[in-house]
Design an enzyme around this catalytic site. Structure first.
Site, PDB file in Angstrom:
ATOM      1  CG  LEU A   7      -1.781   1.209   1.472  1.00 43.14           C
ATOM      2  CD1 LEU A   7      -2.806   1.338   0.367  1.00 43.14           C
ATOM      3  CD2 LEU A   7      -2.458   1.120   2.829  1.00 43.14           C
ATOM      4  CG  ASP A   8      -0.765   4.580   0.232  1.00 48.26           C
ATOM      5  OD1 ASP A   8      -1.351   4.595  -0.855  1.00 48.26           O
ATOM      6  OD2 ASP A   8      -1.341   4.739   1.322  1.00 48.26           O
TER       7      ASP A   8
END
Lengths: 283, 283, 283, 283
Positions: free
Chosen positions: D226-227
């Site tokens: 994520l991210d």
């Protein structure tokens, strides 16, 4: 706290005690100050203030009227707005649609405390889009030989919508002094350069020829002198020798949208005072 | 890799195969290209290139000379610099000292691949500071009645230092066309506005009166026309109605330092090609 | 107007009438408000105000003392400063000299309303430069095995200079909680990243490895938790894949200087209120 | 010049003569180089190049295929695109509509050399708007208990549109590693913070609590972590203590739009090479 607040924009000759008198008045009338900001021009000796308060009583309209009279008693001019009032905004646009779409989408997203009420254009291009957004569209071409008559048709179209703000969202005609007199509300224009550089036509072409390393956009109040009104907001973006005019125009679009939207938002939030050819923006 | 690289700045009429011919030449002569960047002006049909390579042989000076001849055979003009050469830089300054200190401190911190060799001023103020930095200082006032003679004294002072770049670090006099002809090297000036806005004197005062929302600084090559030379770098900083002229000046100082230092660094790194009144900066 | 003004920074639980009461107090005591700005944190229900006025009487010190008592009577804590007072500032620095030079040159140019009184360093490098600037220099190395004793030597060196602000101008040691307790004044640090990204050591190396497209700098109050104090100012500059760590460091230097100088100026102008781990900056 | 150009993105182990060999190949095959840019990672010893040329013969597809083989013979991997090809783009969106409208309006204004072909959403909100734009809309809710099955429905909806790029235009779900494997084209996401600060949920709330003075947005390739994917573009905007979360969100919208649109444009112009967790963007 009640749901309505009042915002006053005051200005007038500076004198001792103005802050105390204004805040004291509001306090004594049961109001509760939420924001207050002031400024003094040391050369002109003018005092400017934006003050927002909850009048804690109804109707707010009465409190607004009384406050205006109180300000007058201090030698100040005041404009008081009720936060529950959503100003009526008309858009003037030619063919470039980016500012038109941007303003309307911000409005639909709840970003602009206003009612957009009409679109006036000297071209028919944006009729279907305007109707899609639920907005009346007036295609009123400008006949250069009869400019005043053409503008009068625009004013007639605008009148029933009682606009409190007109936004020139890349409207590529110059509004005459007579139009500005008759329209009866402020007019905000976006110019696609960093004014005062590159006033007049084709500013991106001018910028390209001069070889500048930043291009700009300027939102200002329209006045009878082209591109010379009080500046509200400006911004720039970096360019290099690689950017030809087409890329300047592309990069400029985003800049124009952002600068115009910011100026319109400040106007709607009653944050701008004009004096001489300058603005005080209580941001 | 040897410790010396060569950097060539080429320009000339565009023609097919230039990239291949230039890189092929370097490869065939045993060189190893480290960076290469090019640009074409589609209207003027000019090709620009900056190419940096390790010639892999000594002396580099010979490789540079041969390359220049090769470029000429392609109809291009070329300027080739040896990375081990540190250009000799002279600073001209009046009273405002911020750009003067900033350039010298960057140089001492190893940021500028140059030798600062002399300081020329029309005021005596920075003599002690110049000597502290180990730099010869020439106080040469300008007699407006005899400007040419005054400038000749400046040129005489500069001559023995053989400057390859003159930096006007807030030098508040206009250099005459004659000075620029005789000095024999590029001259970079910093103007404290976002040119072409507010050319000429007291630009912060002009900006304050116009009520702009950004102030700028512009580094450009000095030409006989005031504030009109090819722009190398520009930047801006946001101001509001709260910033009086004094604060514009304070905020501008930092901007001027940064913009001038960037332009000087690019010049020292041979990143700038001038054509017409514009620059190509291979950043 | 007399030459001295007072600046008060107030904060405390919000309640109706605070603006009116404070400005009324000043007006009734013959003072003339020059600037006033306020803020309310809607979640914490705290009111913050910065108010600057000309007390129109001497000695200002007495007016300041009375005002502080008045503020206390409203349940507010207040810090009142006299504009003629120039706070005493000590600089802590290690080897990187750019922030050190920048702060001192700004001070000498009249930009900082302060007296820089001493330089403390864990390295001897900047002794000659400090003396050139007319500043006492204390070379006090940090012995990691005896950190508390080392810090006590620093505190002893600082004590006679009675600093009202300590600036960590790229001081590469962590100040212990004990030092911060004992030093008796605010300590401002510059961290060379956009906090909270890249806290801790070698932030430019961290940024390079992560491949960010902007690098930043953050000025904050030093607290016992590393790089976690209330943020005063931040800024960023664009980088690309072409910028290796050396260029990040070069670009960062200018950023660090500007961000730290802005934070120090705001502190000296009494524009900053801290609450929780955040700041209100009345710019 | 013919109307079609080819753009190659090459990367591979650095070796002497690559620039000469690549440009020589194009020249010998009758091609005319229009742009060329290269980069070397000095630590990884990788060479990257973007080269655009007019093959001066048809069909361009054959020239592209031959070039790819030539690049392979140099030990380089190459991706060659034909400028007349407009990649097929699918948009994934949840409820926030600003990036969705912005991308589509830029596309309709001719800014994006692509065909937007489908909209997939886990909410029904944007169905009418998608149809107004002439785009097929797939409302496919995500069942957290059966995420893989839900994603398979999305993949089935996308498949007939053969997307060459998927843009997560504020799509508020995490795409699984399995989805990213199966979708068969790059996926670009916009995260509303300056990564690596404030990864994960509610980044504006995180930023507000930390008291940062700038908020940011980051466009990156989606990866299973994520991210954490390779960053393509980032930008920031200044905020103050006056801006509550609602204003951060408003200011962030414009930032997100601009950052995402820039990343998508670069992708469509074949300007981005990914290596490790970083990008080279030939701007």
């Amino acid at each position: 706290m009640s749901s309505t607040t009042l915002v006053a924009l005051l200005s007038g000759p500076d004198q001792p005690g103005l802050v105390a008198k204004v805040s004291g008045y509001i306090y004594q009338h049961g109001g509760n100050i939420i924001h207050a900001d002031q400024h003094r021009d040391p050369e002109e000796n003018i005092f400017f203030q934006r003050i927002e308060w909850d009048p804690m009583k109804t109707p707010a309209g009465e409190a607004a009227k009384e406050f205006t009279e109180f300000a007058r008693s201090l030698g100040m001019s005041a404009r008081v707005a009720d936060s529950s009032h959503r100003p009526r905004v008309a858009i003037m646009v030619s063919r470039f649609a980016h500012c038109f779409h941007d303003l309307i989408l911000r409005w639909k997203a709840g970003e602009l405390p206003a009612e957009i009420v009409a679109v006036v254009s000297n071209h028919p291009d944006l009729e279907a889009e305007s109707r899609h957004y639920g907005l009346p569209f007036y295609h009123l071409p400008i006949d250069p030989a009869q400019k005043e008559a053409s503008e009068d048709h625009q004013l007639e179209a605008l009148r029933p919508h009682r606009p409190e703000l007109v936004v020139m969202a890349r409207y590529m005609q110059i509004l005459s002094s007579s139009f500005l007199d008759k329209v009866g509300c402020p007019v905000i224009n976006i110019h696609h350069s960093f004014l005062p550089a590159f006033a007049g036509g084709k500013p991106y072409h001018q910028a390209y020829r001069r070889g500048v390393k930043l291009i700009g956009a300027t939102a200002h109040y329209a006045t009878p002198v082209l591109d010379d009104g009080p500046i509200i907001q400006q911004d720039v973006v970096r360019v290099t020798h690689r950017h030809h005019i087409k890329e300047l125009i592309r990069k400029g679009r985003q800049l124009e949208q952002a600068v115009l939207a910011q100026a319109v938002l400040w106007q709607l939030q009653n944050r701008i005072l004009v004096y001489g050819n300058k603005t005080v923006v209580f941001d």
